[in-house]
Design an enzyme around this catalytic site. Structure first.
Site, mmCIF file in Angstrom:
data_model
loop_
_atom_site.group_PDB
_atom_site.id
_atom_site.type_symbol
_atom_site.label_atom_id
_atom_site.label_comp_id
_atom_site.label_asym_id
_atom_site.label_seq_id
_atom_site.Cartn_x
_atom_site.Cartn_y
_atom_site.Cartn_z
ATOM 1 N N GLU A 8 -5.969 -7.308 -0.538
ATOM 2 C CA GLU A 8 -6.387 -7.434 1.308
ATOM 3 C C GLU A 8 -7.785 -6.410 1.432
ATOM 4 O O GLU A 8 -7.895 -5.069 0.716
ATOM 5 C CB GLU A 8 -5.300 -6.301 1.652
ATOM 6 N N GLU A 45 0.390 -1.140 -0.095
ATOM 7 C CA GLU A 45 0.288 0.318 -0.302
ATOM 8 C C GLU A 45 0.554 1.643 0.572
ATOM 9 O O GLU A 45 1.081 2.041 0.753
ATOM 10 C CB GLU A 45 -0.842 0.212 1.392
HETATM 11 C C1 IDC Z 1 -2.481 -3.466 9.989
HETATM 12 C C2 IDC Z 1 -2.581 -5.412 11.764
HETATM 13 C C3 IDC Z 1 -2.283 -4.222 12.723
HETATM 14 C C4 IDC Z 1 -0.694 -3.411 12.910
HETATM 15 C C5 IDC Z 1 -0.932 -2.262 11.609
HETATM 16 C C6 IDC Z 1 0.837 -2.456 11.439
HETATM 17 O O1 IDC Z 1 -3.793 -5.327 11.589
HETATM 18 O O2 IDC Z 1 -2.453 -5.518 13.310
HETATM 19 O O3 IDC Z 1 -0.441 -2.963 14.022
HETATM 20 O O4 IDC Z 1 -1.575 -2.490 10.315
HETATM 21 O O5 IDC Z 1 0.833 -0.904 10.846
HETATM 22 C C7 IDC Z 1 -3.777 -1.935 5.443
HETATM 23 C C8 IDC Z 1 -2.443 -2.657 5.846
HETATM 24 C C9 IDC Z 1 -2.206 -3.976 6.945
HETATM 25 C C10 IDC Z 1 -2.659 -2.940 8.551
HETATM 26 C C11 IDC Z 1 -4.462 -3.071 8.384
HETATM 27 C C12 IDC Z 1 -5.461 -3.150 8.899
HETATM 28 O O6 IDC Z 1 -2.121 -3.464 5.144
HETATM 29 O O7 IDC Z 1 -1.360 -3.637 7.210
HETATM 30 O O8 IDC Z 1 -2.899 -4.028 9.197
HETATM 31 N N1 IDC Z 1 -4.750 -2.806 6.672
HETATM 32 O O9 IDC Z 1 -4.982 -1.235 9.850
HETATM 33 N N2 IDC Z 1 -4.643 -1.426 4.851
HETATM 34 C C13 IDC Z 1 -5.530 -1.035 5.674
HETATM 35 C C14 IDC Z 1 -5.887 -1.929 6.670
#
Ligand code: IDC
Length: 348
Positions: A274, A186
């Site tokens: 995702e 992303e």
């Molecule tokens: C989130 C995880 C969380 C972690 C965080 C790190 O769920 O536990 O602490 O990342 O920064 C994304 C991302 C993905 C995110 C997820 C939810 O690709 O890494 O995971 N998210 O926030 N994009 C949109 C949402």
């Protein structure tokens, strides 16, 4: 008499061999030219073989549309991620949940991510990827190796490491027809589509030296939401390239689905590597009405999608309940609300 006995023995052997073939008809078909790994001939990845992109559609070796339905790990750099990367775990996901694809999310800059850790940990990350790839191959599942750019924002920041990483893994898995490469999760923080394209060209060239056909997926601007922007100026000169759209259903509603519709109308091959049914923080309330709308739209395009995440971390986006300490053999009671919703969707 001696002769008779010998013939009878031969007959017994012949009957025995025949019986084995009737009971295990797939035995001689394993490894039937589908890459250098053993997998059941009837499996999803064996049946569809090397994937390719035809127009905007992902297709199998027979040219027919293939829809990937997957589950993403949490970051394999964390203990809420890597323990779930094992064959028994993937088998449960395949057989009980109905998934045909696994995404191995490897953060680049967060805690012990590939670009901010030492050699020993890098090796651990590569070993986890290998465990995942081998398990998926054995189970006839597709596997996406994800370079999980997030807090680093612009993939160009670690372009050198990315090129070296993808050179390494594409060489290692050059004969595996079940491996897909996702080169930047992303991009965000104002990273432009031009930046992403310039990065993607470098990484794609590195992969293509080892793997002429593997599907390569690039992220799109604004946390992989702007597929409409990508569709106005896609990458040129490469084949089997896809563009990712990400959504978290409670946050991303109609206006984001419109972006996908526009990209699709413009002919862009899109895949959702995702998604979550909660909000973009990975927490908050679920919005299954919005999630259902996304699924309906993607199904109408025969587009693939992958749900975040295979973890028991106490957050809405986890597919397992925080109380579940298993790393395989998940039961219905181990699933979070999102987990139960997912199984209903995938198993239908
Ligand atoms: C989130 C995880 C969380 C972690 C965080 C790190 O769920 O536990 O602490 O990342 O920064 C994304 C991302 C993905 C995110 C997820 C939810 O690709 O890494 O995971 N998210 O926030 N994009 C949109 C949402």
């Amino acid at each position: 008499m001696w002769c008779n006995r010998r013939y009878r023995l031969l007959l017994y052997i012949a009957v025995l061999v025949l019986a084995v073939y009737v009971v295990f008809p797939s035995v001689p078909l394993q490894n039937g030219g589908e890459g250098m790994y053993a997998q059941a001939a009837s499996s999803f990845a064996a049946a569809n073989g090397q994937l390719s992109v035809k127009g905007r559609q992902l297709v199998g070796k027979n040219g027919k549309p293939v829809q990937l339905k997957g589950v993403s790990t949490h970051g394999i750099n964390w203990d809420v991620g890597y323990p779930y990367v094992n064959e028994a775990s993937f088998k449960t996901i395949r057989d009980k949940w109905g998934a045909n694809t696994i995404r191995l999310a490897m953060y680049t800059e967060e805690y012990n991510g590939y670009c901010v850790t030492d050699e020993e940990n890098r090796k651990k990350l590569l070993d986890t990827i290998d465990t995942g790839v081998q398990a998926a191959a054995k189970l006839g599942m597709y596997v996406i190796i994800d370079w999980h750019v997030l807090s680093d924002q612009n993939p160009k920041k670690h372009q050198k490491e990315a090129v070296a990483f993808f050179k390494k893994v594409s060489k290692k898995y050059s004969s595996y027809t079940n491996v897909l490469y996702e080169i930047c999760n992303e991009p965000n923080g104002g990273t432009t589509w031009d930046d992403i394209k310039s990065y993607a060209k470098k990484v794609i060239k590195a992969i293509r030296k080892n793997s002429s056909k593997a599907i390569i997926i690039t992220g799109t601007p604004t946390w992989s939401q702007d597929v409409d922007i990508a569709s106005e100026s896609p990458l040129k000169g490469f084949s089997n390239i896809m563009y990712s759209v990400h959504f978290y259903a409670a946050t991303h509603q109609d206006s984001y689905r419109e972006k996908l519709k526009k990209a699709y109308d413009n002919g862009l091959p899109v895949i959702c590597t995702e998604f979550g049914t909660c909000d973009a923080s990975g927490n908050g309330n679920y919005d299954f009405t919005s999630a259902d709308k996304w699924i309906k739209l993607m199904d109408s395009y025969k587009m693939g999608y992958v749900c975040w995440s295979l973890s028991n971390k106490p957050e809405s986006a986890s597919l397992l309940n925080p109380s579940c300490t298993k790393t395989s053999g998940y039961k219905k009671s181990d699933l979070s609300e999102q987990g139960k919703w997912l199984v209903k969707k995938y198993k239908k």
